[in-house]
Design a protein around this motif. Structure first.
Motif, PDB file in Angstrom:
ATOM      1  N   PHE A  65       0.831  -1.196   0.000  1.00  0.00           N
ATOM      2  CA  PHE A  65       0.000   0.000   0.000  1.00  0.00           C
ATOM      3  C   PHE A  65       0.869   1.250   0.000  1.00  0.00           C
ATOM      4  CE2 PHE A  65      -2.799  -3.171   2.129  1.00  0.00           C
ATOM      5  CZ  PHE A  65      -3.756  -3.237   1.131  1.00  0.00           C
ATOM      6  N   THR A  66       0.873   1.952  -1.120  1.00  0.00           N
ATOM      7  CA  THR A  66       1.625   3.188  -1.278  1.00  0.00           C
ATOM      8  C   THR A  66       0.677   4.276  -1.776  1.00  0.00           C
ATOM      9  OG1 THR A  66       2.214   2.670  -3.571  1.00  0.00           O
ATOM     10  CG2 THR A  66       3.717   1.890  -1.848  1.00  0.00           C
ATOM     11  N   TRP A  67       1.153   5.527  -1.712  1.00  0.00           N
ATOM     12  CA  TRP A  67       0.335   6.626  -2.231  1.00  0.00           C
ATOM     13  C   TRP A  67       0.078   6.466  -3.722  1.00  0.00           C
ATOM     14  CZ3 TRP A  67      -2.442   9.140   0.976  1.00  0.00           C
ATOM     15  CH2 TRP A  67      -1.980   9.430   2.262  1.00  0.00           C
ATOM     16  N   SER A  68       1.047   5.927  -4.443  1.00  0.00           N
ATOM     17  CA  SER A  68       0.875   5.687  -5.866  1.00  0.00           C
ATOM     18  C   SER A  68      -0.223   4.658  -6.114  1.00  0.00           C
ATOM     19  CB  SER A  68       2.195   5.190  -6.472  1.00  0.00           C
ATOM     20  OG  SER A  68       2.023   4.822  -7.819  1.00  0.00           O
ATOM     21  N   LEU A  69      -0.254   3.605  -5.290  1.00  0.00           N
ATOM     22  CA  LEU A  69      -1.297   2.585  -5.439  1.00  0.00           C
ATOM     23  C   LEU A  69      -2.673   3.167  -5.164  1.00  0.00           C
ATOM     24  CD1 LEU A  69      -1.768  -0.533  -5.864  1.00  0.00           C
ATOM     25  CD2 LEU A  69      -1.854  -0.668  -3.372  1.00  0.00           C
ATOM     26  N   PHE A  70      -2.780   3.974  -4.117  1.00  0.00           N
ATOM     27  CA  PHE A  70      -4.072   4.578  -3.793  1.00  0.00           C
ATOM     28  C   PHE A  70      -4.518   5.555  -4.882  1.00  0.00           C
ATOM     29  CE2 PHE A  70      -3.177   3.312   0.690  1.00  0.00           C
ATOM     30  CZ  PHE A  70      -4.348   2.597   0.884  1.00  0.00           C
ATOM     31  N   ALA A  71      -3.572   6.239  -5.507  1.00  0.00           N
ATOM     32  CA  ALA A  71      -3.923   7.148  -6.603  1.00  0.00           C
ATOM     33  C   ALA A  71      -4.482   6.371  -7.790  1.00  0.00           C
ATOM     34  CB  ALA A  71      -2.697   7.965  -7.024  1.00  0.00           C
ATOM     35  N   LEU A  72      -3.847   5.242  -8.099  1.00  0.00           N
ATOM     36  CA  LEU A  72      -4.345   4.399  -9.194  1.00  0.00           C
ATOM     37  C   LEU A  72      -5.701   3.790  -8.833  1.00  0.00           C
ATOM     38  CD1 LEU A  72      -1.059   2.557 -10.274  1.00  0.00           C
ATOM     39  CD2 LEU A  72      -2.253   4.391 -11.493  1.00  0.00           C
ATOM     40  N   ALA A  73      -5.851   3.397  -7.567  1.00  0.00           N
ATOM     41  CA  ALA A  73      -7.133   2.847  -7.124  1.00  0.00           C
ATOM     42  C   ALA A  73      -8.228   3.904  -7.200  1.00  0.00           C
ATOM     43  CB  ALA A  73      -7.008   2.314  -5.701  1.00  0.00           C
ATOM     44  N   ILE A 204      -2.430  -1.366 -15.455  1.00  0.00           N
ATOM     45  CA  ILE A 204      -2.144  -1.285 -14.021  1.00  0.00           C
ATOM     46  C   ILE A 204      -2.643  -2.474 -13.204  1.00  0.00           C
ATOM     47  CG2 ILE A 204      -2.313   1.224 -14.171  1.00  0.00           C
ATOM     48  CD1 ILE A 204      -4.960   1.003 -12.627  1.00  0.00           C
ATOM     49  N   SER A 205      -3.407  -3.399 -13.798  1.00  0.00           N
ATOM     50  CA  SER A 205      -4.048  -4.455 -12.996  1.00  0.00           C
ATOM     51  C   SER A 205      -3.040  -5.296 -12.220  1.00  0.00           C
ATOM     52  CB  SER A 205      -4.899  -5.355 -13.898  1.00  0.00           C
ATOM     53  OG  SER A 205      -4.093  -5.970 -14.885  1.00  0.00           O
ATOM     54  N   THR A 206      -1.834  -5.512 -12.769  1.00  0.00           N
ATOM     55  CA  THR A 206      -0.842  -6.344 -12.097  1.00  0.00           C
ATOM     56  C   THR A 206      -0.317  -5.700 -10.811  1.00  0.00           C
ATOM     57  OG1 THR A 206       0.888  -5.371 -13.496  1.00  0.00           O
ATOM     58  CG2 THR A 206      -0.097  -7.441 -14.231  1.00  0.00           C
ATOM     59  N   ARG A 207      -0.499  -4.410 -10.659  1.00  0.00           N
ATOM     60  CA  ARG A 207       0.005  -3.714  -9.472  1.00  0.00           C
ATOM     61  C   ARG A 207      -0.897  -3.904  -8.255  1.00  0.00           C
ATOM     62  NH1 ARG A 207       2.250   2.236 -10.498  1.00  0.00           N
ATOM     63  NH2 ARG A 207       2.780   1.798  -8.309  1.00  0.00           N
ATOM     64  N   PHE A 208      -2.098  -4.461  -8.465  1.00  0.00           N
ATOM     65  CA  PHE A 208      -3.041  -4.622  -7.362  1.00  0.00           C
ATOM     66  C   PHE A 208      -2.972  -5.993  -6.706  1.00  0.00           C
ATOM     67  CE2 PHE A 208      -4.889  -1.128  -9.792  1.00  0.00           C
ATOM     68  CZ  PHE A 208      -5.173  -0.225  -8.783  1.00  0.00           C
ATOM     69  N   GLY A 209      -2.116  -6.876  -7.180  1.00  0.00           N
ATOM     70  CA  GLY A 209      -1.910  -8.148  -6.512  1.00  0.00           C
ATOM     71  C   GLY A 209      -2.798  -9.277  -6.984  1.00  0.00           C
ATOM     72  N   ALA A 215     -10.589  -5.487  -7.174  1.00  0.00           N
ATOM     73  CA  ALA A 215     -11.990  -5.099  -6.999  1.00  0.00           C
ATOM     74  C   ALA A 215     -12.210  -4.413  -5.658  1.00  0.00           C
ATOM     75  CB  ALA A 215     -12.880  -6.332  -7.114  1.00  0.00           C
ATOM     76  N   THR A 216     -11.523  -4.898  -4.603  1.00  0.00           N
ATOM     77  CA  THR A 216     -11.696  -4.309  -3.269  1.00  0.00           C
ATOM     78  C   THR A 216     -11.223  -2.867  -3.229  1.00  0.00           C
ATOM     79  OG1 THR A 216     -11.430  -6.479  -2.207  1.00  0.00           O
ATOM     80  CG2 THR A 216     -11.068  -4.519  -0.844  1.00  0.00           C
ATOM     81  N   LEU A 217     -10.017  -2.619  -3.742  1.00  0.00           N
ATOM     82  CA  LEU A 217      -9.477  -1.260  -3.727  1.00  0.00           C
ATOM     83  C   LEU A 217     -10.296  -0.326  -4.610  1.00  0.00           C
ATOM     84  CD1 LEU A 217      -5.655  -2.068  -3.808  1.00  0.00           C
ATOM     85  CD2 LEU A 217      -6.960  -1.115  -1.897  1.00  0.00           C
ATOM     86  N   MET A 218     -10.740  -0.828  -5.768  1.00  0.00           N
ATOM     87  CA  MET A 218     -11.560  -0.011  -6.652  1.00  0.00           C
ATOM     88  C   MET A 218     -12.867   0.373  -5.969  1.00  0.00           C
ATOM     89  SD  MET A 218     -13.203  -0.928 -10.375  1.00  0.00           S
ATOM     90  CE  MET A 218     -14.387  -2.044  -9.630  1.00  0.00           C
ATOM     91  N   ASN A 219     -13.533  -0.613  -5.355  1.00  0.00           N
ATOM     92  CA  ASN A 219     -14.794  -0.333  -4.668  1.00  0.00           C
ATOM     93  C   ASN A 219     -14.588   0.565  -3.458  1.00  0.00           C
ATOM     94  OD1 ASN A 219     -16.615  -1.832  -6.307  1.00  0.00           O
ATOM     95  ND2 ASN A 219     -15.906  -3.728  -5.376  1.00  0.00           N
ATOM     96  N   MET A 220     -13.463   0.373  -2.741  1.00  0.00           N
ATOM     97  CA  MET A 220     -13.199   1.180  -1.553  1.00  0.00           C
ATOM     98  C   MET A 220     -13.030   2.654  -1.910  1.00  0.00           C
ATOM     99  SD  MET A 220     -10.022   0.876   1.139  1.00  0.00           S
ATOM    100  CE  MET A 220     -10.399  -0.848   1.458  1.00  0.00           C
ATOM    101  N   MET A 221     -12.169   2.934  -2.894  1.00  0.00           N
ATOM    102  CA  MET A 221     -11.956   4.320  -3.291  1.00  0.00           C
ATOM    103  C   MET A 221     -13.205   4.898  -3.958  1.00  0.00           C
ATOM    104  SD  MET A 221      -9.022   4.761  -2.066  1.00  0.00           S
ATOM    105  CE  MET A 221      -8.694   6.424  -2.665  1.00  0.00           C
TER     106      MET A 221
END
Length: 360
Positions: A65-73, A204-209, A215-221
Motif C-alpha cells: 500500500f503506497t500513495w501511488s497505489l491509492f492514486a491508481l485505485a 495497471i491491474s498487475t500492481r493490485f496483486g 476489486a476491493t481497492l476499486m470499490n473502496m476508493m
C-alpha cells in the motif's frame, strides 16, 4: 466435455444475474431512490463483501500500500465504479432496461476504437482480421442507430398489463415507446467510462496483486467518492434510509451477487476457457432482459429494436472473430503446447474484455 458444460452453465447463470440487476435498477429508481445514494450504498456494501474475500483467497498477493497505489485505485474507482454505475442507473431510468443491456454489448466495440486511437490496438487494415474488426465496429454503431431512431411495428409477446416500475398503468400511452436522447447519451457515457477503465486495467491491474484486491481497492476508493458526491448533491438523510424493501434488496444484490459472485465466476471462466468464451454469452442477457422487461415492466418491443439488436450482435461477433484470429496468428509455434496455450490465454485476457456495464 464436463468442464465445458460447467463453463456454459456458469455463464448462463452470470447472464441471468446481470440481467436481474438491470431490472432491479429500473424498479428501485421508479420507487424513488436517488441514483447517487444507490451507487454509494452499492460500493460500500461491495467493499465490505470483497475485503474479507481478498484476505481469505489472496492474502499472499496483498499489494504494497503506497500513495501511488491509492492514486491508481482512486482513478480506477472513478472510471470503473462511480461514473459508470451512476450513469447506468440514471440511463436505465431515462430509457429502458432492454436498451441499457443492448448498449452494454457495444462496450467491446467502444474499447476497440479507443484502443486503436490510443495505439494500444493494431487495426490491421488489409487483413481479414482487421477488416472484420472495422466492419464489425461499423455494424455495431449502425445497429445502435437503428435501435434508437427506427421504431417499426410493435411486437407484443404477451398482454400482461403488468408494470412493476410504474403503479399508474397506462397514464401515458407513449411512456414506454419513447427513448430519451439524454438517456441514450447517459448510457453511452457509461460505456465510454467503462471502456476507459478496461484500457486502464491492461496497464495497471498487475500492481493490485490479484482480482480480489483489485476489486476491493476499486470499490473502496469509489465508495468514498460516491458517498461524498451523494452527500454534496442532497443532504436529506431520509434518502439514506433502508428498510426491508426493494432498495435494500437492490443494494445487497448489486454488492453480493454482482460485485462478489459474478466477479469470481467470470474470473474462473476466463482462467479456464478464455475471455472470448465469456464474451460470446452477452446476447443471452439481452434476451433475458427483453423478455422480463416486456413481462414485468410493460416495455414494448418494436421491430426496429429487434433489427438493431441483431445488427449489434452481428457486429460484436465479427470483432470477436477478428480478434480471435489475430491472437492465434500472433502466437509463436513451439513444441511446448502448454506454454503456447498459456500465452494465448494471457494475451486474450489482456486485450479482449468481458461484456457488462455492471462493473465489479
Amino acid at each position: 466435455m464436463l468442464r465445458e458444460m460447467k463453463g456454459i452453465s456458469a455463464m448462463v447463470v452470470v447472464q441471468i444475474a446481470t440481467a436481474g440487476l438491470n431490472i432491479l435498477f429500473k424498479l428501485v429508481v421508479a420507487d424513488g431512490m436517488e441514483p447517487r445514494v444507490l451507487v454509494a450504498y452499492r460500493l460500500v456494501f461491495a467493499t465490505l463483501f470483497m475485503l474479507p474475500l481478498a484476505f481469505i483467497f489472496q492474502r499472499k498477493k496483498r499489494p504494497e500500500f503506497t500513495w501511488s497505489l491509492f492514486a491508481l485505485a482512486f482513478l480506477s474507482g472513478l472510471l470503473g465504479a462511480v461514473i459508470p454505475s451512476t450513469l447506468a442507473v440514471t440511463g436505465i431510468a431515462l430509457t429502458s432496461a432492454t436498451f441499457a443491456s443492448v448498449a452494454g454489448v457495444l462496450s467491446p466495440l467502444i474499447t476497440f476504437v479507443l484502443a486503436a486511437l490510443l495505439r494500444m490496438e493494431s487495426v490491421g487494415l488489409g487483413s481479414r482480421q482487421g477488416n472484420a474488426k472495422v466492419f464489425g465496429t461499423v455494424l455495431g454503431v449502425g445497429g445502435a442507430l437503428v435501435f434508437i431512431f427506427y421504431r417499426g411495428k410493435d411486437i407484443n409477446l404477451w398482454s400482461t398489463h403488468v408494470d412493476l416500475g410504474n403503479p399508474k398503468l397506462h397514464d401515458s400511452s407513449n411512456h414506454h415507446d419513447q427513448i430519451s436522447i439524454i438517456g441514450v447519451l447517459v448510457v453511452f457515457g457509461c460505456n465510454f467510462s467503462y471502456s476507459l477503465w478496461l484500457l486502464l486495467q491492461v496497464k495497471i491491474s498487475t500492481r493490485f496483486g490479484g482480482p480480489y484486491w483489485n476489486a476491493t481497492l476499486m470499490n473502496m476508493m469509489g465508495s468514498i467518492v460516491a458517498v461524498l458526491v451523494a452527500l454534496c448533491w442532497d443532504m436529506d438523510f431520509r434518502e439514506w434510509r433502508l428498510g426491508w424493501n426493494i432498495r435494500l434488496l437492490t443494494v445487497a444484490y448489486a454488492a453480493i451477487v454482482i460485485s462478489g459472485m459474478v466477479v469470481a465466476v467470470n474470473a474462473w471462466c476466463i482462467a479456464s476457457e478464455g475471455a472470448l468464451f465469456v464474451s460470446v454469452f452477452s446476447p443471452v442477457g439481452l434476451v433475458i432482459v427483453a423478455l422480463v422487461g416486456s413481462f414485468f415492466l410493460n416495455e414494448t418491443l418494436h421491430l426496429g429494436s429487434i433489427i438493431g439488436t441483431v445488427i449489434i450482435v452481428g457486429g460484436l461477433y465479427l470483432v470477436l472473430w477478428g480478434k480471435n484470429k489475430e491472437m492465434k496468428s500472433t502466437i509463436p509455434t513451439t513444441s511446448d503446447h502448454v506454454e503456447t496455450n498459456k500465452t494465448s490465454k494471457d494475451v486474450t485476457l489482456s486485450n479482449l474484455p468481458t461484456l457488462s456495464i455492471n462493473v465489479p
